[in-house]
Design an enzyme around this catalytic site. Structure first.
Site, short mmCIF file in Angstrom:
data_model
loop_
_atom_site.label_atom_id
_atom_site.label_comp_id
_atom_site.label_asym_id
_atom_site.label_seq_id
_atom_site.Cartn_x
_atom_site.Cartn_y
_atom_site.Cartn_z
N GLU A 119 0.82 -1.20 0.00
CA GLU A 119 0.00 0.00 0.00
C GLU A 119 0.86 1.26 0.00
OE1 GLU A 119 -4.16 -1.02 2.11
OE2 GLU A 119 -2.42 -1.42 3.38
N GLU A 139 -3.75 -9.71 2.88
CA GLU A 139 -4.61 -9.48 4.04
C GLU A 139 -5.70 -10.54 4.19
OE1 GLU A 139 -2.65 -5.47 3.79
OE2 GLU A 139 -3.06 -7.17 2.49
#
Length: 262
Positions: A119, A139
């Site tokens: 990210e 995730e």
């Protein structure tokens, strides 16, 4: 280049802010202390007249960043401290701060960029990657949410591919990331920093207000209808700047321009 106790090294050389995530023993994982320092640094870069571009990388060859420090997260869970929710709390989101930095930001991915590390890379404007790099958002394998990634990823690549990466949680190679448009260039690790630095030198040789205008216009206009985007007036106005007059004069006089960022 000295690092803070939280593992952030910053050095400004020739108008380029060189930023290094310096926790190689933890695969440059993002601890709360490191995140706080990244937020402060990138917020400062936006207002710093000595910074015209930012180059972000990690220490070592194993990892750009392995993401949020799961050891620290587990310790918080064991002490029953409630986790901070995305876009909540007393400080800004680190990915948003990097994304909204007013100066061009280049990521040099020296190793794996996963989870929050991915990210961070996605928040940068341009991504160079060493050829051994793997990148992704695992995730779904950890019970986390990739709040920033699940919003930005489908804005960068086709939605179906974004779903595939998010749903599977699998990592992809640097070559695959380049084919899908997630990284701009792939190169051997031993030339990564040299080429990324040379590229940043090219950026700071261009008109700084123009680059900042591009970033603001693209960031705020990308989701607008074209007619509305063409009428945006965000970022510095290069048309009325001293640099615009200098750029024209330098071209006609066949000399390099001397930019003043005003």
């Amino acid at each position: 280049m000295a690092s803070t106790p939280n593992g952030l090294a910053v050095e400004i050389v020739d108008r380029i802010a060189h930023v290094t995530l310096d926790r190689p023993e933890r695969l440059n994982a993002l601890s709360t202390g490191l995140i706080a320092e990244l937020i402060e640094a990138f917020d400062r870069f936006s207002a710093d007249d000595d910074v015209w571009a930012v180059l972000l990388t990690g220490r070592g060859e194993r990892a750009f960043s392995a993401g949020i420090d799961l050891k620290e997260m587990n310790e918080a869970d064991q002490s029953q401290r409630a986790p901070t929710l995305p876009m909540r709390g007393v400080q800004r989101n680190v990915f948003e701060v990097i994304l909204e930095c007013t100066k061009p930001v280049v990521a040099a991915l020296n190793g794996v960029a996963v989870g929050g590390g991915c990210e961070v890379a996605l928040a940068c404007d341009i991504r160079f990657a060493a050829d051994h790099v793997r990148i992704g958002l695992p995730e779904a394998k950890r019970g986390l949410g990739a709040n920033f990634g699940c919003q930005l990823l489908p804005r960068l690549i086709p939605r179906g591919i974004a779903y595939e990466l998010l749903y599977s949680g699998e990592l992809i190679s640097a070559e695959q990331a380049q084919r899908w448009g997630l990284v701009n260039r792939v190169m051997p690790a031993d030339v990564l920093m040299e080429q990324a630095t040379d590229f940043c030198r090219q950026l700071v040789a261009n008109a700084p207000l123009t680059l900042r205008r591009y970033k603001a216009m693209i960031g705020k206009g990308a989701e607008l209808p074209l007619a509305a985007a063409l009428r945006l007036h965000v970022g510095p106005n290069p048309y009325h700047s001293e640099d615009r007059a200098e750029g024209v004069a330098a071209f006609l006089e066949k000399r390099p321009p001397v930019w003043q960022a005003r």
